[in-house]
Design an enzyme around this catalytic site. Structure first.
Site, mmCIF file in Angstrom:
data_model
loop_
_atom_site.group_PDB
_atom_site.id
_atom_site.type_symbol
_atom_site.label_atom_id
_atom_site.label_comp_id
_atom_site.label_asym_id
_atom_site.label_seq_id
_atom_site.Cartn_x
_atom_site.Cartn_y
_atom_site.Cartn_z
ATOM 1 N N THR A 44 0.530 -1.189 0.201
ATOM 2 C CA THR A 44 0.134 0.224 -0.166
ATOM 3 C C THR A 44 1.421 0.937 -0.045
ATOM 4 O OG1 THR A 44 -0.037 -0.031 2.235
ATOM 5 C CG2 THR A 44 -1.725 -1.253 1.654
ATOM 6 N N GLU A 45 0.642 2.512 0.275
ATOM 7 C CA GLU A 45 0.910 3.935 0.726
ATOM 8 C C GLU A 45 1.502 3.583 1.210
ATOM 9 O OE1 GLU A 45 -1.955 7.643 -0.797
ATOM 10 O OE2 GLU A 45 -2.741 5.845 -1.081
ATOM 11 N N ASP A 62 -6.309 -0.137 6.876
ATOM 12 C CA ASP A 62 -7.162 -1.322 7.862
ATOM 13 C C ASP A 62 -7.806 -1.756 7.705
ATOM 14 O OD1 ASP A 62 -5.701 -3.174 8.988
ATOM 15 O OD2 ASP A 62 -5.946 -2.413 11.262
#
Length: 419
Positions: free
Chosen positions: A110-111, A177
């Site tokens: 992810t980022e 999340d």
């Protein structure tokens, strides 16, 4: 979608191969050995996209440490892969996800957010104005609105301040999340009020606790919070207290994220401050929708004043609108020319970006952008950050644009406040 990792270090081209612990199956991402974050379900490492040249976060969810069967691990992988389909400015971007059956784990890329999560960020910046809290709240709600409006709706189920990430330079807020529905019963196993099916109202309740934490600086998690009614009474601002109360109210009276975005709490208020606290100057990114026109030629304009609000041509304004002088500031690649008018407490800007011509160049790039700047929800930093991202401004031009706006806004809004 698993959390974005946090780190203050930067990737160096000279990093040795011995620091690389793993490469993804397609050979695009390199994971480093040292973890940068750890949660109950996963470990986060810093990684690098060698094709694009950017830092990313590489999260691992292991079957053994989470006591997952092979079937449960498949289910978690399926949950996490839904993050690949999400695309919203206030949701962490997921680049790649795959299950490693040989090692019994799931990998998610992810980022990477270097300023950490919202809880860490808030504890670092204790002097926070209510306007800044509103900017954060609106971004969180926009992310929730996007998730809840999907078909079928997506419920986060575990929204907390440490699941929300911050870009400290621009104030950009993103929810992370997501996609761990299979693991959530483990999180909530001792909480009677959240056993059984989850729906979007759970996220609204959790959002209310996030707001309460931002204002009171008391760490609040939905599964470990029974004293929120008492904390709510400690909120100094009456409208903020009423707004949070709606989020934490009875299930049948709890508003949706969309309804909360339209709440009067977000209306412009120049006197709204948290008691005893001062602004920390950190802003937030918003959705900039410029009306842009480009031309290869334009009038060659020379620099006049180095600060916004200097001498210039007055824009045309209608009855009841306060006019603001044109400002002009020359940067590295662009000359920024601002003009504005105030309508209902908001600044309606027109920005012309004129490309700085180099010796021998005849054509001058010209961009015209119109936008509304709300002093209650926007900042000079957030605007400059968006312009930088959209038009690929140099760091120097980004800083010049932000500094000019800050000087101008301090002058104009300061005068307003003293009237």
């Amino acid at each position: 979608m698993a959390d974005a990792g946090t780190s203050t270090g930067q990737h160096n081209a000279g990093d040795g191969d011995d620091e690389i612990a793993e490469v993804d199956p397609e050979g695009s991402y390199c994971r480093y050995k040292e973890p940068v974050g750890k949660g109950r379900f996963k470990t986060v490492f810093k990684a690098f996209n060698s094709q694009i040249g950017i830092d990313v976060a590489w999260s691992k969810v292991r079957a053994d440490s989470n006591h997952l069967s092979e079937e449960q691990l498949h289910s978690v992988a399926k949950d996490m892969m839904t993050g690949l389909e999400l695309d919203h400015p206030n949701i962490i971007k997921c680049f790649r996800c795959w299950e490693d059956q040989e090692h019994g784990c799931i990998n998610l890329i992810t980022e990477l957010f270097t300023s950490g999560n919202l809880r860490q960020y808030r504890n670092m910046h204790k002097h926070l104005d209510l306007k800044a809290v509103k900017r954060m709240a609106k971004q969180i709600l926009k992310g929730l609105q996007y998730l809840h409006s999907m078909s079928p709706s997506v419920t986060h189920g575990d929204l907390r301040c440490d699941k929300i990430y911050v870009n400290g330079h621009s104030g950009e807020i993103k929810i992370g999340d997501l996609g761990l529905a299979t693991l959530l019963p483990y999180r909530w196993e001792e909480h009677e009020g959240h056993k059984g099916a989850f729906d979007t109202s759970v996220d609204v309740f959790a959002f209310g606790l996030c707001m309460l934490e931002l204002i009171t600086l008391k760490q609040l998690d939905p599964q470990h919070c029974s004293d929120w009614p008492q904390l709510l009474q400690e909120v100094p601002d009456e409208e903020a207290r009423a707004f949070i109360g709606k989020c934490l109210g009875p299930l049948d009276q709890r508003p949706t994220a969309e309804q909360l975005l339209a709440d009067p709490f977000f209306a412009v208020r120049r006197d709204a401050k948290l008691s005893g606290l001062e602004p920390d100057g950190n802003g937030s990114a918003r959705s900039l929708a410029p009306l842009e026109q480009e031309s290869g030629q334009g009038p060659k304009m020379r620099r006049t004043d180095d600060a916004l609000g200097g001498p210039g041509v007055e824009p045309e304004v209608g009855a009841g609108e306060a006019s603001i002088a044109v400002g002009r500031l020359k940067g590295e690649d662009y000359e920024f020319v601002f003009s504005a008018k105030t309508v209902d407490g908001k600044l309606h800007f027109q920005l012309t970006m004129l490309g700085v011509t180099k010796p021998g160049e005849e054509n001058q790039l010209k961009r015209d952008i119109e936008f509304v700047f709300d002093p209650e929800t926007d900042t000079a930093d957030s605007l400059a950050g968006e312009l930088s991202q959209q038009f690929n401004l140099s760091p120097t031009d980004t800083e010049i644009c932000a500094a000019a706006l800050k000087e101008y806004l301090a002058k104009e809004l300061g005068n307003d406040a003293n009237d």
